[in-house]
Design a protein around this motif. Structure first.
Motif, PDB file in Angstrom:
ATOM      1  N   VAL A  81       4.300   9.480  -2.730  1.00  0.00           N
ATOM      2  CA  VAL A  81       5.581   9.619  -2.039  1.00  0.00           C
ATOM      3  C   VAL A  81       5.368  10.132  -0.621  1.00  0.00           C
ATOM      4  CG1 VAL A  81       7.825  10.792  -2.085  1.00  0.00           C
ATOM      5  CG2 VAL A  81       6.783  10.007  -4.207  1.00  0.00           C
ATOM      6  N   ASN A  82       6.123   9.574   0.300  1.00  0.00           N
ATOM      7  CA  ASN A  82       6.099   9.975   1.703  1.00  0.00           C
ATOM      8  C   ASN A  82       6.321  11.483   1.834  1.00  0.00           C
ATOM      9  OD1 ASN A  82       6.180   9.638   4.552  1.00  0.00           O
ATOM     10  ND2 ASN A  82       8.414   9.693   4.475  1.00  0.00           N
ATOM     11  N   GLY A  83       5.510  12.145   2.657  1.00  0.00           N
ATOM     12  CA  GLY A  83       5.649  13.575   2.893  1.00  0.00           C
ATOM     13  C   GLY A  83       4.880  14.459   1.932  1.00  0.00           C
ATOM     14  N   THR A  84       4.317  13.899   0.866  1.00  0.00           N
ATOM     15  CA  THR A  84       3.566  14.690  -0.108  1.00  0.00           C
ATOM     16  C   THR A  84       2.075  14.653   0.235  1.00  0.00           C
ATOM     17  OG1 THR A  84       3.277  12.830  -1.646  1.00  0.00           O
ATOM     18  CG2 THR A  84       5.249  14.199  -1.918  1.00  0.00           C
ATOM     19  N   ASP A  85       1.289  15.400  -0.548  1.00  0.00           N
ATOM     20  CA  ASP A  85      -0.171  15.393  -0.419  1.00  0.00           C
ATOM     21  C   ASP A  85      -0.739  14.557  -1.554  1.00  0.00           C
ATOM     22  OD1 ASP A  85       0.374  17.271   1.548  1.00  0.00           O
ATOM     23  OD2 ASP A  85      -0.047  18.974   0.228  1.00  0.00           O
ATOM     24  N   VAL A  86      -1.878  13.916  -1.295  1.00  0.00           N
ATOM     25  CA  VAL A  86      -2.484  13.077  -2.323  1.00  0.00           C
ATOM     26  C   VAL A  86      -3.992  13.293  -2.339  1.00  0.00           C
ATOM     27  CG1 VAL A  86      -2.818  11.032  -0.865  1.00  0.00           C
ATOM     28  CG2 VAL A  86      -2.505  10.750  -3.317  1.00  0.00           C
ATOM     29  N   ARG A  87      -4.554  13.253  -3.532  1.00  0.00           N
ATOM     30  CA  ARG A  87      -6.016  13.347  -3.693  1.00  0.00           C
ATOM     31  C   ARG A  87      -6.573  11.939  -3.804  1.00  0.00           C
ATOM     32  NH1 ARG A  87     -10.190  14.464  -7.995  1.00  0.00           N
ATOM     33  NH2 ARG A  87     -11.676  15.885  -7.000  1.00  0.00           N
ATOM     34  N   LEU A  88      -7.473  11.595  -2.901  1.00  0.00           N
ATOM     35  CA  LEU A  88      -8.163  10.313  -2.969  1.00  0.00           C
ATOM     36  C   LEU A  88      -9.455  10.562  -3.731  1.00  0.00           C
ATOM     37  CD1 LEU A  88      -7.600   9.037   0.689  1.00  0.00           C
ATOM     38  CD2 LEU A  88      -6.241   8.566  -1.346  1.00  0.00           C
ATOM     39  N   LYS A  89      -9.436  10.160  -4.999  1.00  0.00           N
ATOM     40  CA  LYS A  89     -10.540  10.480  -5.903  1.00  0.00           C
ATOM     41  C   LYS A  89     -11.655   9.460  -5.766  1.00  0.00           C
ATOM     42  CE  LYS A  89     -11.607  11.508 -10.692  1.00  0.00           C
ATOM     43  NZ  LYS A  89     -11.122  11.546 -12.060  1.00  0.00           N
ATOM     44  N   LEU A  93       1.696  12.811   3.783  1.00  0.00           N
ATOM     45  CA  LEU A  93       1.627  11.347   3.873  1.00  0.00           C
ATOM     46  C   LEU A  93       2.744  10.786   4.734  1.00  0.00           C
ATOM     47  CD1 LEU A  93       0.733  10.229   0.244  1.00  0.00           C
ATOM     48  CD2 LEU A  93      -0.718  10.186   2.263  1.00  0.00           C
ATOM     49  N   ARG A  94       2.400   9.714   5.437  1.00  0.00           N
ATOM     50  CA  ARG A  94       3.359   8.982   6.265  1.00  0.00           C
ATOM     51  C   ARG A  94       3.284   7.521   5.863  1.00  0.00           C
ATOM     52  NH1 ARG A  94       0.595  11.501  11.538  1.00  0.00           N
ATOM     53  NH2 ARG A  94      -0.369   9.461  11.493  1.00  0.00           N
ATOM     54  N   PHE A  95       4.324   6.777   6.228  1.00  0.00           N
ATOM     55  CA  PHE A  95       4.333   5.358   5.860  1.00  0.00           C
ATOM     56  C   PHE A  95       3.213   4.583   6.540  1.00  0.00           C
ATOM     57  CE2 PHE A  95       8.834   6.418   4.902  1.00  0.00           C
ATOM     58  CZ  PHE A  95       8.789   6.131   3.543  1.00  0.00           C
ATOM     59  N   LEU A 143     -22.227  -0.537  -3.770  1.00  0.00           N
ATOM     60  CA  LEU A 143     -20.928  -0.995  -3.297  1.00  0.00           C
ATOM     61  C   LEU A 143     -20.130   0.171  -2.732  1.00  0.00           C
ATOM     62  CD1 LEU A 143     -19.975  -3.348  -6.256  1.00  0.00           C
ATOM     63  CD2 LEU A 143     -20.866  -4.000  -4.014  1.00  0.00           C
ATOM     64  N   VAL A 144     -19.226  -0.136  -1.849  1.00  0.00           N
ATOM     65  CA  VAL A 144     -18.322   0.867  -1.280  1.00  0.00           C
ATOM     66  C   VAL A 144     -17.081   0.935  -2.165  1.00  0.00           C
ATOM     67  CG1 VAL A 144     -16.910   1.425   0.730  1.00  0.00           C
ATOM     68  CG2 VAL A 144     -19.185   0.442   1.052  1.00  0.00           C
ATOM     69  N   GLY A 145     -16.656   2.144  -2.521  1.00  0.00           N
ATOM     70  CA  GLY A 145     -15.448   2.308  -3.317  1.00  0.00           C
ATOM     71  C   GLY A 145     -14.203   2.142  -2.457  1.00  0.00           C
ATOM     72  N   GLU A 146     -13.172   1.515  -3.013  1.00  0.00           N
ATOM     73  CA  GLU A 146     -11.933   1.278  -2.266  1.00  0.00           C
ATOM     74  C   GLU A 146     -10.728   1.816  -3.028  1.00  0.00           C
ATOM     75  OE1 GLU A 146     -11.388  -2.807  -1.244  1.00  0.00           O
ATOM     76  OE2 GLU A 146     -12.970  -2.770   0.269  1.00  0.00           O
ATOM     77  N   ILE A 147      -9.776   2.345  -2.273  1.00  0.00           N
ATOM     78  CA  ILE A 147      -8.482   2.768  -2.819  1.00  0.00           C
ATOM     79  C   ILE A 147      -7.403   2.163  -1.930  1.00  0.00           C
ATOM     80  CG2 ILE A 147      -6.929   4.686  -3.342  1.00  0.00           C
ATOM     81  CD1 ILE A 147      -9.417   6.465  -3.635  1.00  0.00           C
ATOM     82  N   ARG A 148      -6.537   1.351  -2.519  1.00  0.00           N
ATOM     83  CA  ARG A 148      -5.409   0.789  -1.776  1.00  0.00           C
ATOM     84  C   ARG A 148      -4.208   1.706  -1.979  1.00  0.00           C
ATOM     85  NH1 ARG A 148      -4.942  -4.075  -3.958  1.00  0.00           N
ATOM     86  NH2 ARG A 148      -2.932  -3.794  -4.911  1.00  0.00           N
ATOM     87  N   LEU A 149      -3.848   2.443  -0.924  1.00  0.00           N
ATOM     88  CA  LEU A 149      -2.772   3.433  -1.004  1.00  0.00           C
ATOM     89  C   LEU A 149      -1.464   2.827  -0.530  1.00  0.00           C
ATOM     90  CD1 LEU A 149      -1.814   6.398  -1.410  1.00  0.00           C
ATOM     91  CD2 LEU A 149      -2.451   6.788   0.987  1.00  0.00           C
ATOM     92  N   SER A 150      -0.426   3.022  -1.342  1.00  0.00           N
ATOM     93  CA  SER A 150       0.932   2.615  -0.966  1.00  0.00           C
ATOM     94  C   SER A 150       1.778   3.877  -0.872  1.00  0.00           C
ATOM     95  CB  SER A 150       1.530   1.678  -2.016  1.00  0.00           C
ATOM     96  OG  SER A 150       0.807   0.482  -2.082  1.00  0.00           O
ATOM     97  N   VAL A 151       2.297   4.150   0.317  1.00  0.00           N
ATOM     98  CA  VAL A 151       3.178   5.295   0.525  1.00  0.00           C
ATOM     99  C   VAL A 151       4.612   4.784   0.377  1.00  0.00           C
ATOM    100  CG1 VAL A 151       3.884   7.108   2.115  1.00  0.00           C
ATOM    101  CG2 VAL A 151       1.508   6.336   2.079  1.00  0.00           C
ATOM    102  N   VAL A 152       5.354   5.398  -0.556  1.00  0.00           N
ATOM    103  CA  VAL A 152       6.695   4.918  -0.883  1.00  0.00           C
ATOM    104  C   VAL A 152       7.713   6.046  -0.692  1.00  0.00           C
ATOM    105  CG1 VAL A 152       5.864   3.167  -2.499  1.00  0.00           C
ATOM    106  CG2 VAL A 152       6.356   5.464  -3.327  1.00  0.00           C
ATOM    107  N   GLN A 153       8.992   5.657  -0.660  1.00  0.00           N
ATOM    108  CA  GLN A 153      10.073   6.641  -0.536  1.00  0.00           C
ATOM    109  C   GLN A 153      10.204   7.462  -1.806  1.00  0.00           C
ATOM    110  OE1 GLN A 153      11.717   7.001   2.433  1.00  0.00           O
ATOM    111  NE2 GLN A 153      12.500   8.878   1.544  1.00  0.00           N
TER     112      GLN A 153
END
Length: 195
Positions: free
Chosen positions: A38-46, A113-115, A134-144
């Motif tokens: 969610v927009n404005g929150t903190d997230v852990r990229l594991k 987080l921002r959009f 290989l390089v690890g990937e995370i596709r992050l979607s920031v939502v309302q």
């Protein structure tokens, strides 16, 4: 004859060693691949990893970012014995180390987080002599707001079932209690009536 077989034996031994090291001598990276926050929150990229070699002082972790709408790759974070935060750019003062090399964890925290944080985050780990992989990937979607997912539905169903069981147990206990009181009351009246 002994002299000729020695180089063959050495080549055979070298071939066996290379074969043994070849498939296992690469760092393997594990990520969630897709993440929604969610927009404005903190997230852990594991980002966790496995390595053929024990973790030492030569370990390096590099995080980069590719925006969803295109554009060049941007530096996010670097770790080598100590964390190195970005000194400028979009991630300045918004990213911190959240990993533990001894536990094969190379995760980071992204704050506020921002959009425009939508995109692909890459985690690359090198643990010499294991430098390939290989390089690890995370596709992050920031939502309302977070969408109602199957996990929430499952939690709601389990919580409702537990609540229903508690209500049934309380109902049975109360029924038994009032039934015993009624029988005790009748027995008491019978004793009073009997001469």
């Amino acid at each position: 004859m002994y002299g000729r077989s020695l180089p063959r034996a050495a080549l055979l031994l070298l071939g066996i060693q290379l074969t043994a090291l070849g498939p296992g001598a690469a760092v393997e990276i594990y990520t969630s691949r897709v993440l929604e926050a969610v927009n404005g929150t903190d997230v852990r990229l594991k980002c966790t990893f496995s390595s053929f070699a024990p973790v030492g002082d030569a370990l390096t972790v590099t995080w980069n970012f590719r925006p969803q709408d295109g554009g060049s790759e941007q530096f996010v974070f670097y770790y080598h014995m100590d964390p190195f935060k970005p000194m400028s750019g979009r991630f300045k003062d918004r990213v911190v180390w959240n990993g533990n090399p001894e536990r094969y964890d190379a995760s980071i925290m992204l704050w506020k987080l921002r959009f425009d944080d939508n995109g692909t985050y890459t985690c690359q780990v090198k643990n010499p002599p294991d430098v390939d992989g290989l390089v690890g990937e995370i596709r992050l979607s920031v939502v309302q707001t977070v969408r109602f997912s199957e996990i929430y539905f499952l939690a709601l169903a389990i919580g409702s079932a537990c609540a229903l069981m508690v209500i049934i147990v309380i109902g049975v206990v109360l029924f038994q209690h009032f039934r015993k009181r009624r029988w005790a009351s009748r027995a008491h009246k019978v004793v009073e009536i009997t001469p």
